[in-house]
Scaffold this motif. Structure first.
Motif, PDB file in Angstrom:
ATOM      1  N   GLU A 298      80.454  92.346   2.593  1.00 42.53           N
ATOM      2  CA  GLU A 298      80.879  90.967   2.822  1.00 42.53           C
ATOM      3  C   GLU A 298      81.054  90.659   4.308  1.00 42.53           C
ATOM      4  O   GLU A 298      82.081  90.141   4.752  1.00 42.53           O
ATOM      5  CB  GLU A 298      82.168  90.663   2.046  1.00 42.53           C
ATOM      6  CG  GLU A 298      81.983  90.778   0.540  1.00 42.53           C
ATOM      7  CD  GLU A 298      83.243  90.408  -0.217  1.00 42.53           C
ATOM      8  OE1 GLU A 298      84.285  90.181   0.432  1.00 42.53           O
ATOM      9  OE2 GLU A 298      83.192  90.339  -1.456  1.00 42.53           O
ATOM     10  N   VAL A 299      80.020  91.032   5.077  1.00 44.06           N
ATOM     11  CA  VAL A 299      79.941  90.719   6.504  1.00 44.06           C
ATOM     12  C   VAL A 299      78.700  89.865   6.708  1.00 44.06           C
ATOM     13  O   VAL A 299      77.715  90.018   5.976  1.00 44.06           O
ATOM     14  CB  VAL A 299      79.857  92.017   7.345  1.00 44.06           C
ATOM     15  CG1 VAL A 299      79.631  91.696   8.817  1.00 44.06           C
ATOM     16  CG2 VAL A 299      81.130  92.829   7.180  1.00 44.06           C
ATOM     17  N   TYR A 300      78.740  88.951   7.702  1.00 41.79           N
ATOM     18  CA  TYR A 300      77.613  88.054   7.983  1.00 41.79           C
ATOM     19  C   TYR A 300      76.291  88.823   7.943  1.00 41.79           C
ATOM     20  O   TYR A 300      76.039  89.677   8.808  1.00 41.79           O
ATOM     21  CB  TYR A 300      77.810  87.421   9.349  1.00 41.79           C
ATOM     22  CG  TYR A 300      76.734  86.464   9.781  1.00 41.79           C
ATOM     23  CD1 TYR A 300      76.306  85.430   8.945  1.00 41.79           C
ATOM     24  CD2 TYR A 300      76.140  86.587  11.039  1.00 41.79           C
ATOM     25  CE1 TYR A 300      75.327  84.544   9.357  1.00 41.79           C
ATOM     26  CE2 TYR A 300      75.165  85.715  11.459  1.00 41.79           C
ATOM     27  CZ  TYR A 300      74.762  84.697  10.621  1.00 41.79           C
ATOM     28  OH  TYR A 300      73.771  83.819  11.027  1.00 41.79           O
TER      29      TYR A 300
ATOM     30  N   THR B 279      65.964  95.667   9.218  1.00 41.33           N
ATOM     31  CA  THR B 279      66.844  94.501   9.186  1.00 41.33           C
ATOM     32  C   THR B 279      67.267  94.168   7.764  1.00 41.33           C
ATOM     33  O   THR B 279      68.425  93.809   7.511  1.00 41.33           O
ATOM     34  CB  THR B 279      66.142  93.285   9.824  1.00 41.33           C
ATOM     35  OG1 THR B 279      65.807  93.587  11.182  1.00 41.33           O
ATOM     36  CG2 THR B 279      67.049  92.062   9.810  1.00 41.33           C
ATOM     37  N   ILE B 280      66.338  94.287   6.827  1.00 40.18           N
ATOM     38  CA  ILE B 280      66.667  94.036   5.422  1.00 40.18           C
ATOM     39  C   ILE B 280      67.738  94.999   4.941  1.00 40.18           C
ATOM     40  O   ILE B 280      68.636  94.629   4.181  1.00 40.18           O
ATOM     41  CB  ILE B 280      65.399  94.141   4.543  1.00 40.18           C
ATOM     42  CG1 ILE B 280      64.541  92.897   4.729  1.00 40.18           C
ATOM     43  CG2 ILE B 280      65.761  94.298   3.067  1.00 40.18           C
ATOM     44  CD1 ILE B 280      65.211  91.605   4.284  1.00 40.18           C
ATOM     45  N   ALA B 281      67.663  96.256   5.394  1.00 41.29           N
ATOM     46  CA  ALA B 281      68.706  97.222   5.046  1.00 41.29           C
ATOM     47  C   ALA B 281      70.055  96.747   5.577  1.00 41.29           C
ATOM     48  O   ALA B 281      71.075  96.833   4.879  1.00 41.29           O
ATOM     49  CB  ALA B 281      68.356  98.602   5.609  1.00 41.29           C
ATOM     50  N   GLY B 282      70.070  96.234   6.805  1.00 46.41           N
ATOM     51  CA  GLY B 282      71.308  95.707   7.376  1.00 46.41           C
ATOM     52  C   GLY B 282      71.818  94.490   6.629  1.00 46.41           C
ATOM     53  O   GLY B 282      73.025  94.342   6.401  1.00 46.41           O
ATOM     54  N   VAL B 283      70.903  93.613   6.248  1.00 46.01           N
ATOM     55  CA  VAL B 283      71.281  92.422   5.471  1.00 46.01           C
ATOM     56  C   VAL B 283      71.910  92.838   4.140  1.00 46.01           C
ATOM     57  O   VAL B 283      72.937  92.286   3.721  1.00 46.01           O
ATOM     58  CB  VAL B 283      70.046  91.525   5.231  1.00 46.01           C
ATOM     59  CG1 VAL B 283      70.356  90.454   4.183  1.00 46.01           C
ATOM     60  CG2 VAL B 283      69.611  90.866   6.538  1.00 46.01           C
ATOM     61  N   ALA B 284      71.285  93.822   3.488  1.00 45.31           N
ATOM     62  CA  ALA B 284      71.805  94.302   2.200  1.00 45.31           C
ATOM     63  C   ALA B 284      73.210  94.886   2.361  1.00 45.31           C
ATOM     64  O   ALA B 284      74.102  94.627   1.545  1.00 45.31           O
ATOM     65  CB  ALA B 284      70.865  95.359   1.621  1.00 45.31           C
ATOM     66  N   LEU B 285      73.414  95.641   3.446  1.00 48.93           N
ATOM     67  CA  LEU B 285      74.748  96.193   3.697  1.00 48.93           C
ATOM     68  C   LEU B 285      75.732  95.070   3.995  1.00 48.93           C
ATOM     69  O   LEU B 285      76.900  95.130   3.569  1.00 48.93           O
ATOM     70  CB  LEU B 285      74.692  97.179   4.869  1.00 48.93           C
ATOM     71  CG  LEU B 285      76.035  97.815   5.268  1.00 48.93           C
ATOM     72  CD1 LEU B 285      76.608  98.613   4.107  1.00 48.93           C
ATOM     73  CD2 LEU B 285      75.867  98.700   6.499  1.00 48.93           C
ATOM     74  N   GLY B 286      75.288  94.054   4.716  1.00 45.64           N
ATOM     75  CA  GLY B 286      76.146  92.916   5.007  1.00 45.64           C
ATOM     76  C   GLY B 286      76.660  92.244   3.742  1.00 45.64           C
ATOM     77  O   GLY B 286      77.848  91.928   3.637  1.00 45.64           O
ATOM     78  N   PHE B 287      75.768  92.040   2.776  1.00 40.69           N
ATOM     79  CA  PHE B 287      76.194  91.473   1.496  1.00 40.69           C
ATOM     80  C   PHE B 287      77.148  92.419   0.770  1.00 40.69           C
ATOM     81  O   PHE B 287      78.112  91.979   0.132  1.00 40.69           O
ATOM     82  CB  PHE B 287      74.977  91.194   0.607  1.00 40.69           C
ATOM     83  CG  PHE B 287      74.293  89.890   0.901  1.00 40.69           C
ATOM     84  CD1 PHE B 287      74.916  88.686   0.619  1.00 40.69           C
ATOM     85  CD2 PHE B 287      73.027  89.866   1.461  1.00 40.69           C
ATOM     86  CE1 PHE B 287      74.290  87.472   0.890  1.00 40.69           C
ATOM     87  CE2 PHE B 287      72.393  88.666   1.735  1.00 40.69           C
ATOM     88  CZ  PHE B 287      73.032  87.467   1.449  1.00 40.69           C
ATOM     89  N   LEU B 288      76.874  93.712   0.886  1.00 38.25           N
ATOM     90  CA  LEU B 288      77.677  94.707   0.165  1.00 38.25           C
ATOM     91  C   LEU B 288      79.110  94.748   0.669  1.00 38.25           C
ATOM     92  O   LEU B 288      80.051  94.828  -0.125  1.00 38.25           O
ATOM     93  CB  LEU B 288      77.026  96.086   0.301  1.00 38.25           C
ATOM     94  CG  LEU B 288      77.683  97.240  -0.466  1.00 38.25           C
ATOM     95  CD1 LEU B 288      77.604  96.998  -1.971  1.00 38.25           C
ATOM     96  CD2 LEU B 288      77.016  98.566  -0.107  1.00 38.25           C
TER      97      LEU B 288
ATOM     98  N   ILE C 169      72.308  94.115  14.068  1.00 37.71           N
ATOM     99  CA  ILE C 169      72.842  95.398  14.549  1.00 37.71           C
ATOM    100  C   ILE C 169      71.930  96.545  14.131  1.00 37.71           C
ATOM    101  O   ILE C 169      71.593  97.431  14.938  1.00 37.71           O
ATOM    102  CB  ILE C 169      74.270  95.620  14.008  1.00 37.71           C
ATOM    103  CG1 ILE C 169      75.227  94.604  14.633  1.00 37.71           C
ATOM    104  CG2 ILE C 169      74.737  97.043  14.290  1.00 37.71           C
ATOM    105  CD1 ILE C 169      76.608  94.609  14.016  1.00 37.71           C
ATOM    106  N   PHE C 170      71.498  96.538  12.876  1.00 39.16           N
ATOM    107  CA  PHE C 170      70.599  97.583  12.379  1.00 39.16           C
ATOM    108  C   PHE C 170      69.292  97.583  13.169  1.00 39.16           C
ATOM    109  O   PHE C 170      68.763  98.645  13.522  1.00 39.16           O
ATOM    110  CB  PHE C 170      70.311  97.360  10.889  1.00 39.16           C
ATOM    111  CG  PHE C 170      71.222  98.126   9.980  1.00 39.16           C
ATOM    112  CD1 PHE C 170      72.600  98.003  10.115  1.00 39.16           C
ATOM    113  CD2 PHE C 170      70.728  98.941   8.979  1.00 39.16           C
ATOM    114  CE1 PHE C 170      73.465  98.703   9.272  1.00 39.16           C
ATOM    115  CE2 PHE C 170      71.568  99.651   8.141  1.00 39.16           C
ATOM    116  CZ  PHE C 170      72.952  99.534   8.283  1.00 39.16           C
ATOM    117  N   ALA C 171      68.760  96.394  13.439  1.00 38.87           N
ATOM    118  CA  ALA C 171      67.482  96.300  14.143  1.00 38.87           C
ATOM    119  C   ALA C 171      67.589  96.830  15.566  1.00 38.87           C
ATOM    120  O   ALA C 171      66.685  97.516  16.062  1.00 38.87           O
ATOM    121  CB  ALA C 171      66.996  94.850  14.150  1.00 38.87           C
ATOM    122  N   VAL C 172      68.689  96.512  16.242  1.00 37.19           N
ATOM    123  CA  VAL C 172      68.878  96.990  17.617  1.00 37.19           C
ATOM    124  C   VAL C 172      69.017  98.509  17.647  1.00 37.19           C
ATOM    125  O   VAL C 172      68.424  99.191  18.497  1.00 37.19           O
ATOM    126  CB  VAL C 172      70.109  96.316  18.261  1.00 37.19           C
ATOM    127  CG1 VAL C 172      70.432  96.959  19.605  1.00 37.19           C
ATOM    128  CG2 VAL C 172      69.854  94.825  18.455  1.00 37.19           C
TER     129      VAL C 172
END
Length: 267
Positions: free
Chosen positions: A57-59, A46-55, A66-69
């Motif tokens: 600029e997506v929620y 999930t942290i990987a997904g969060v990092a990509l989200g910031f990168l 999405i990454f976790a699922v």
């Protein structure tokens, strides 16, 4: 108390109460199936997904979800491929999650401080969108567990017997893993990726000591989690402490007290 009238604390309390309901509901099944470490695995992904989200600029929470699922599907596939070494699936996916998170950290040096807040939790920064997401996940988890409670119970204690009795074991396994992914991806902003596993497992650990039936253990685990969340937030708010860490330390204290007094607490 004045802190209860502050908007950000009210949002934090609402989000904490929702996660305090869903995390132990899922956690009790994970503990019984000896899959306690899946929480840490999905938290890292999930942290990987969060990092990509910031990168991009997506929620961030949405991208983490999405990454976790996706990771939950991968874990189930690997568990089937390595039936005798099911824990390998957890180790493999965790390694991939850490690697991706590190890669995205490197690519987005400017937002690392924001991502780090998800490692340790930032419950006081919950906004209305976050609460809607947590609320939606709570509704889904409660409905699914209510509909398949008996099936999940049998699956947790004897998967082979569940298969022989005609239950859709593959579907049930996938449901539990997906719900775990949903809960973890929404909980990391509340208690943090490094601590979310505690909210899944420690209430279950306490309840399994003091309860005599499965239903009461589920009820006790939710009550224990909610007490820890409310007291943890109150203590953290009054004395300016880290809320996620305070909640987890309270859970550990409750586990120690339960272990010390388990004979007297047996009901």
């Amino acid at each position: 108390m004045e802190i209860l009238t502050v908007d950000f604390f009210q949002r934090a309390l609402a989000g904490g109460l929702l996660i305090g309901l869903t995390a132990p509901l899922i956690g009790i099944f994970l503990v019984l199936r000896r899959l306690s470490m899946i929480g840490d695995t999905l938290a890292h992904v999930t942290i990987a997904g969060v990092a990509l989200g910031f990168l991009i600029e997506v929620y961030p929470v949405g991208m983490g979800l999405i990454f976790a699922v996706i990771a939950s599907f991968a874990i189930e596939k690997l568990r089937k491929a390595y039936k005798s070494y099911a824990e390998l699936s957890i180790a493999i996916i965790m390694s991939g999650g850490v690697a991706l998170a590190s890669l995205f950290f490197t690519l987005g040096m400017g937002y690392n401080t924001d991502v780090v807040s998800y490692l340790f939790g930032s419950i006081y920064t919950l906004d209305t969108t976050d609460l809607y997401v947590v609320g939606a996940v709570t509704v889904v988890v409660v409905i699914v567990i209510s509909l398949f409670f008996k099936e999940f119970f049998l699956l947790s204690f004897e998967e082979d017997a569940a298969a022989v009795s005609g239950l859709p074991v593959k579907l049930l396994n996938m449901l539990i893993t997906i719900m775990t992914a949903l809960v973890i991806s929404t909980a990391i902003k509340i208690v943090g990726a490094l601590l979310v596993s505690a909210l899944l497992t420690i209430p279950a650990a306490c309840s399994l000591i003091i309860a005599r039936s499965f239903k009461t253990s589920v009820i006790y685990s939710v009550i224990i989690a909610e007490i820890a969340v409310v007291l943890g937030l109150m203590i953290a708010g009054i004395w300016n402490l880290a809320p996620g860490a305070t909640i987890v330390l309270l859970l550990i204290a409750m586990l120690i007290l339960t272990l010390l007094g388990k004979r007297g607490f047996k009901v």
